[in-house]
Design a protein around this motif. Structure first.
Motif, PDB file in Angstrom:
ATOM      1  N   MET A  83       0.846  -1.189   0.000  1.00  0.00           N
ATOM      2  CA  MET A  83       0.000   0.000   0.000  1.00  0.00           C
ATOM      3  C   MET A  83       0.882   1.240   0.000  1.00  0.00           C
ATOM      4  SD  MET A  83      -2.915  -1.201   2.737  1.00  0.00           S
ATOM      5  CE  MET A  83      -1.798  -1.139   4.126  1.00  0.00           C
ATOM      6  N   ASN A  84       0.803   2.005  -1.075  1.00  0.00           N
ATOM      7  CA  ASN A  84       1.577   3.229  -1.223  1.00  0.00           C
ATOM      8  C   ASN A  84       0.651   4.442  -1.266  1.00  0.00           C
ATOM      9  OD1 ASN A  84       3.946   1.653  -1.459  1.00  0.00           O
ATOM     10  ND2 ASN A  84       3.690   1.512  -3.685  1.00  0.00           N
ATOM     11  N   SER A  85       1.230   5.609  -1.081  1.00  0.00           N
ATOM     12  CA  SER A  85       0.462   6.862  -1.118  1.00  0.00           C
ATOM     13  C   SER A  85      -0.790   6.766  -0.263  1.00  0.00           C
ATOM     14  CB  SER A  85       0.089   7.199  -2.578  1.00  0.00           C
ATOM     15  OG  SER A  85       1.240   7.322  -3.376  1.00  0.00           O
ATOM     16  N   LEU A  86      -0.624   6.297   0.943  1.00  0.00           N
ATOM     17  CA  LEU A  86      -1.763   6.080   1.825  1.00  0.00           C
ATOM     18  C   LEU A  86      -2.446   7.390   2.192  1.00  0.00           C
ATOM     19  CD1 LEU A  86      -0.242   3.242   3.981  1.00  0.00           C
ATOM     20  CD2 LEU A  86      -2.437   3.116   2.777  1.00  0.00           C
ATOM     21  N   LYS A  87      -3.757   7.307   2.343  1.00  0.00           N
ATOM     22  CA  LYS A  87      -4.593   8.451   2.682  1.00  0.00           C
ATOM     23  C   LYS A  87      -5.323   8.171   3.998  1.00  0.00           C
ATOM     24  CE  LYS A  87      -5.592   9.072  -2.264  1.00  0.00           C
ATOM     25  NZ  LYS A  87      -6.680   9.148  -3.281  1.00  0.00           N
ATOM     26  N   PRO A  88      -5.726   9.206   4.702  1.00  0.00           N
ATOM     27  CA  PRO A  88      -6.493   8.973   5.946  1.00  0.00           C
ATOM     28  C   PRO A  88      -7.724   8.102   5.723  1.00  0.00           C
ATOM     29  CG  PRO A  88      -5.753  11.239   5.862  1.00  0.00           C
ATOM     30  CD  PRO A  88      -5.397  10.633   4.532  1.00  0.00           C
ATOM     31  N   GLU A  89      -8.339   8.208   4.571  1.00  0.00           N
ATOM     32  CA  GLU A  89      -9.537   7.405   4.294  1.00  0.00           C
ATOM     33  C   GLU A  89      -9.227   5.929   4.072  1.00  0.00           C
ATOM     34  OE1 GLU A  89      -8.583  10.230   2.757  1.00  0.00           O
ATOM     35  OE2 GLU A  89      -9.085  10.186   0.605  1.00  0.00           O
ATOM     36  N   ASP A  90      -7.956   5.563   4.034  1.00  0.00           N
ATOM     37  CA  ASP A  90      -7.576   4.154   3.963  1.00  0.00           C
ATOM     38  C   ASP A  90      -7.572   3.501   5.345  1.00  0.00           C
ATOM     39  OD1 ASP A  90      -5.151   5.069   1.493  1.00  0.00           O
ATOM     40  OD2 ASP A  90      -7.076   4.071   1.145  1.00  0.00           O
ATOM     41  N   THR A  91      -7.770   4.283   6.384  1.00  0.00           N
ATOM     42  CA  THR A  91      -7.783   3.753   7.742  1.00  0.00           C
ATOM     43  C   THR A  91      -8.916   2.747   7.909  1.00  0.00           C
ATOM     44  OG1 THR A  91      -6.809   5.752   8.707  1.00  0.00           O
ATOM     45  CG2 THR A  91      -8.111   4.347  10.169  1.00  0.00           C
ATOM     46  N   ALA A  92      -8.556   1.545   8.363  1.00  0.00           N
ATOM     47  CA  ALA A  92      -9.531   0.461   8.508  1.00  0.00           C
ATOM     48  C   ALA A  92      -8.840  -0.765   9.079  1.00  0.00           C
ATOM     49  CB  ALA A  92     -10.168   0.120   7.163  1.00  0.00           C
ATOM     50  N   VAL A  93      -9.643  -1.756   9.413  1.00  0.00           N
ATOM     51  CA  VAL A  93      -9.117  -3.095   9.698  1.00  0.00           C
ATOM     52  C   VAL A  93      -9.082  -3.841   8.373  1.00  0.00           C
ATOM     53  CG1 VAL A  93      -9.487  -5.278  10.876  1.00  0.00           C
ATOM     54  CG2 VAL A  93      -9.967  -3.116  12.063  1.00  0.00           C
ATOM     55  N   TYR A  94      -7.908  -4.331   8.022  1.00  0.00           N
ATOM     56  CA  TYR A  94      -7.729  -5.053   6.767  1.00  0.00           C
ATOM     57  C   TYR A  94      -7.687  -6.553   7.053  1.00  0.00           C
ATOM     58  CZ  TYR A  94      -6.747  -0.763   4.237  1.00  0.00           C
ATOM     59  OH  TYR A  94      -6.852   0.470   3.639  1.00  0.00           O
ATOM     60  N   SER A  95      -8.486  -7.297   6.284  1.00  0.00           N
ATOM     61  CA  SER A  95      -8.558  -8.747   6.465  1.00  0.00           C
ATOM     62  C   SER A  95      -8.320  -9.450   5.142  1.00  0.00           C
ATOM     63  CB  SER A  95      -9.932  -9.160   7.012  1.00  0.00           C
ATOM     64  OG  SER A  95     -10.201  -8.560   8.256  1.00  0.00           O
ATOM     65  N   CYS A  96      -7.635 -10.575   5.204  1.00  0.00           N
ATOM     66  CA  CYS A  96      -7.511 -11.399   4.012  1.00  0.00           C
ATOM     67  C   CYS A  96      -8.505 -12.544   4.119  1.00  0.00           C
ATOM     68  CB  CYS A  96      -6.089 -11.910   3.812  1.00  0.00           C
ATOM     69  SG  CYS A  96      -5.499 -13.042   5.066  1.00  0.00           S
ATOM     70  N   ALA A  97      -8.858 -13.092   2.962  1.00  0.00           N
ATOM     71  CA  ALA A  97      -9.861 -14.146   2.917  1.00  0.00           C
ATOM     72  C   ALA A  97      -9.567 -15.082   1.760  1.00  0.00           C
ATOM     73  CB  ALA A  97     -11.261 -13.539   2.774  1.00  0.00           C
ATOM     74  N   ALA A  98     -10.000 -16.329   1.912  1.00  0.00           N
ATOM     75  CA  ALA A  98      -9.812 -17.342   0.876  1.00  0.00           C
ATOM     76  C   ALA A  98     -11.166 -17.757   0.322  1.00  0.00           C
ATOM     77  CB  ALA A  98      -9.102 -18.559   1.461  1.00  0.00           C
ATOM     78  N   GLY A  99     -11.238 -17.862  -1.004  1.00  0.00           N
ATOM     79  CA  GLY A  99     -12.497 -18.221  -1.625  1.00  0.00           C
ATOM     80  C   GLY A  99     -12.316 -19.129  -2.817  1.00  0.00           C
ATOM     81  N   PRO A 100     -13.413 -19.776  -3.272  1.00  0.00           N
ATOM     82  CA  PRO A 100     -13.332 -20.760  -4.352  1.00  0.00           C
ATOM     83  C   PRO A 100     -13.405 -20.170  -5.757  1.00  0.00           C
ATOM     84  CG  PRO A 100     -15.533 -20.728  -3.458  1.00  0.00           C
ATOM     85  CD  PRO A 100     -14.744 -19.743  -2.637  1.00  0.00           C
ATOM     86  N   VAL A 101     -13.811 -18.901  -5.858  1.00  0.00           N
ATOM     87  CA  VAL A 101     -13.949 -18.282  -7.172  1.00  0.00           C
ATOM     88  C   VAL A 101     -13.481 -16.835  -7.106  1.00  0.00           C
ATOM     89  CG1 VAL A 101     -15.897 -19.745  -7.836  1.00  0.00           C
ATOM     90  CG2 VAL A 101     -16.343 -17.558  -6.717  1.00  0.00           C
ATOM     91  N   LEU A 102     -13.311 -16.228  -8.287  1.00  0.00           N
ATOM     92  CA  LEU A 102     -12.956 -14.813  -8.347  1.00  0.00           C
ATOM     93  C   LEU A 102     -14.195 -13.988  -7.974  1.00  0.00           C
ATOM     94  CD1 LEU A 102     -10.788 -16.192 -10.236  1.00  0.00           C
ATOM     95  CD2 LEU A 102     -10.720 -14.017 -11.459  1.00  0.00           C
ATOM     96  N   SER A 103     -14.053 -13.144  -6.980  1.00  0.00           N
ATOM     97  CA  SER A 103     -15.198 -12.340  -6.562  1.00  0.00           C
ATOM     98  C   SER A 103     -14.753 -11.140  -5.742  1.00  0.00           C
ATOM     99  CB  SER A 103     -16.163 -13.183  -5.725  1.00  0.00           C
ATOM    100  OG  SER A 103     -17.268 -12.418  -5.298  1.00  0.00           O
ATOM    101  N   THR A 104     -15.565 -10.081  -5.839  1.00  0.00           N
ATOM    102  CA  THR A 104     -15.357  -8.897  -5.005  1.00  0.00           C
ATOM    103  C   THR A 104     -16.353  -8.873  -3.842  1.00  0.00           C
ATOM    104  OG1 THR A 104     -16.859  -7.554  -6.315  1.00  0.00           O
ATOM    105  CG2 THR A 104     -14.559  -7.587  -7.014  1.00  0.00           C
ATOM    106  N   ILE A 105     -17.165  -9.910  -3.725  1.00  0.00           N
ATOM    107  CA  ILE A 105     -18.228  -9.964  -2.724  1.00  0.00           C
ATOM    108  C   ILE A 105     -17.742 -10.707  -1.489  1.00  0.00           C
ATOM    109  CG2 ILE A 105     -20.579 -10.725  -2.245  1.00  0.00           C
ATOM    110  CD1 ILE A 105     -21.058 -10.621  -5.276  1.00  0.00           C
ATOM    111  N   PRO A 106     -17.774 -10.087  -0.329  1.00  0.00           N
ATOM    112  CA  PRO A 106     -17.241 -10.728   0.882  1.00  0.00           C
ATOM    113  C   PRO A 106     -17.888 -12.078   1.199  1.00  0.00           C
ATOM    114  CG  PRO A 106     -17.589  -8.396   1.280  1.00  0.00           C
ATOM    115  CD  PRO A 106     -18.185  -8.693  -0.054  1.00  0.00           C
ATOM    116  N   SER A 107     -19.190 -12.207   0.998  1.00  0.00           N
ATOM    117  CA  SER A 107     -19.884 -13.435   1.394  1.00  0.00           C
ATOM    118  C   SER A 107     -19.466 -14.654   0.576  1.00  0.00           C
ATOM    119  CB  SER A 107     -21.409 -13.249   1.300  1.00  0.00           C
ATOM    120  OG  SER A 107     -21.779 -12.940  -0.027  1.00  0.00           O
ATOM    121  N   VAL A 108     -18.801 -14.436  -0.532  1.00  0.00           N
ATOM    122  CA  VAL A 108     -18.319 -15.548  -1.361  1.00  0.00           C
ATOM    123  C   VAL A 108     -17.099 -16.216  -0.721  1.00  0.00           C
ATOM    124  CG1 VAL A 108     -17.281 -16.109  -3.591  1.00  0.00           C
ATOM    125  CG2 VAL A 108     -19.263 -14.583  -3.478  1.00  0.00           C
TER     126      VAL A 108
END
Length: 122
Positions: A83-108
């Motif tokens: 993560m480069n050029s970080l901004k205050p709006e990038d503040t968050a808890v970041y989590s990684c996740a493993a899934g069976p398909v390509l998706s941008t949806i967390p529930s997958v």
């Protein structure tokens, strides 16, 4: 079942950089995609980026495109988020996740790490 452990979060000034790591143990053939998501206080979980173990296909949220880079090291079973050029709006808890398909949806995604805090000061 795969287990995920994130590391690398912390406090950084705006414009700075951090690299997050997500170590995966017990991977199976079902764990095809690794995603990074973030959740700011009082908000929902948002997609940041994903990468596939095979082929290295990537995708990014518009808000981080050009600033963040996701990568994977198959020999170490580890996924990174630079993560480069970080901004205050990038503040968050970041989590990684493993899934069976390509998706941008967390529930997958089926397995999640515990998360790591990233705080960007202005």
């Amino acid at each position: 079942q795969v287990q995920l452990v994130e590391s690398g979060g912390g406090l950084v000034q705006a414009g700075g950089s951090l690299r997050l790591s997500c170590a995966a143990s017990g991977r199976s053939s079902r764990d095809k995609t690794m995603g990074w998501f973030r959740q700011a206080p009082g908000q929902g979980r948002d997609f940041v980026a994903y990468v596939t173990w095979t082929g290295g296909t990537t995708s990014y949220a518009e808000s981080v495109e050009g600033r963040f880079t996701i990568s994977r090291d198959n020999t170490k079973n580890t996924v990174y988020l630079q993560m480069n050029s970080l901004k205050p709006e990038d503040t968050a808890v970041y989590s990684c996740a493993a899934g069976p398909v390509l998706s941008t949806i967390p529930s997958v995604y089926e397995v999640w790490g515990q998360g790591t805090q990233v705080t960007v000061s202005s």
